[in-house]
Design an enzyme around this catalytic site. Structure first.
Site, PDB file in Angstrom:
ATOM      1  N   VAL A  74       0.867  -1.173   0.000  1.00  0.00           N
ATOM      2  CA  VAL A  74       0.000   0.000   0.000  1.00  0.00           C
ATOM      3  C   VAL A  74       0.906   1.226   0.000  1.00  0.00           C
ATOM      4  O   VAL A  74       2.052   1.163   0.458  1.00  0.00           O
ATOM      5  CB  VAL A  74      -0.968   0.036   1.212  1.00  0.00           C
ATOM      6  CG1 VAL A  74      -2.010  -1.059   1.099  1.00  0.00           C
ATOM      7  CG2 VAL A  74      -0.227  -0.035   2.515  1.00  0.00           C
ATOM      8  N   SER A  75       0.396   2.325  -0.532  1.00  0.00           N
ATOM      9  CA  SER A  75       1.223   3.520  -0.686  1.00  0.00           C
ATOM     10  C   SER A  75       1.338   4.361   0.571  1.00  0.00           C
ATOM     11  O   SER A  75       2.315   5.057   0.771  1.00  0.00           O
ATOM     12  CB  SER A  75       0.675   4.390  -1.816  1.00  0.00           C
ATOM     13  OG  SER A  75       0.699   3.663  -3.017  1.00  0.00           O
ATOM     14  N   THR A  76       0.326   4.322   1.421  1.00  0.00           N
ATOM     15  CA  THR A  76       0.359   5.154   2.621  1.00  0.00           C
ATOM     16  C   THR A  76      -0.028   4.323   3.839  1.00  0.00           C
ATOM     17  O   THR A  76      -0.624   3.254   3.721  1.00  0.00           O
ATOM     18  CB  THR A  76      -0.634   6.333   2.516  1.00  0.00           C
ATOM     19  OG1 THR A  76      -1.953   5.817   2.465  1.00  0.00           O
ATOM     20  CG2 THR A  76      -0.358   7.185   1.293  1.00  0.00           C
TER      21      THR A  76
END
Length: 192
Positions: free
Chosen positions: A9-11
């Site tokens: 996931v990016s964040t």
């Protein structure tokens, strides 16, 4: 032969639950994770997953965009896996490199990536040729102007200062000074 999962996931606010559930349903016992942007080169979870894979294993991701930064990056990763005799599977896109259809998809991806590189190279070359035709020369601007070079040659030849001192006074590196002197000599002008 085992399936190794990779989730990203990016964040920190995003949840990995959907990916983890899908990877577990696909038979992945070992699942590596990253919580950072896919554009980063250094992803510890991906590095660990790639390191854990052995010939005959399969790397499984929920979606292609979880693995690679771009199509060329994906192709590079998949090619590396292939050379190590490791299969690849993307659950959402139903791509499985252990099947003839999956190998075809990645062959097409590789061809498209190569085509994209050729187009970029061709455009760059055409742009440089057009600029040259207009008298523009690319590259980094020289740090040592003709005026500074004249001063440097005067200090070196008439004041007998060492090159290191001249470079310090003009705020240039020694290699910059010597390159400028060499280019002037090659240009036909005599260095005084």
């Amino acid at each position: 032969m085992s399936s190794v999962g990779y989730a990203r996931v990016s964040t920190l606010e995003q949840s990995m639950n959907l990916q983890m559930d899908a990877l577990q349903r696909a038979g992945c016992i070992n699942i590596f994770q990253d919580q950072e942007s896919g554009t980063k080169d250094d992803r510890p979870g991906l590095s660990a997953a790639l390191h854990a894979l052995k010939p005959g294993d399969t790397l499984v991701v929920w979606r292609l965009d979880r693995l690679g930064r771009s199509v060329p990056h994906l192709i590079s990763l998949i090619s590396d896996l292939r050379s190590r005799e490791i299969d690849f599977r993307s659950l959402t896109e139903s791509i499985d490199s252990s099947t003839p259809g999956g190998r075809l998809v990645f062959t097409l991806f590789a061809a498209l990536a190569a085509f994209e590189v050729d187009i970029i190279r061709s455009r760059t070359r055409a742009g440089l040729e057009a600029a040259r035709a207009r008298g523009r020369i690319g590259g980094r601007p020289t740090k040592l102007s003709e005026c500074k070079l004249d001063a440097a040659l005067s200090l070196l030849n008439h004041q007998n200062l060492p090159a290191s001192k001249v470079c310090e006074m003009l705020n240039v590196g020694r290699s910059t000074l010597y390159r400028a002197i060499r280019e002037r000599k090659m240009g036909g002008e005599d260095a005084k």
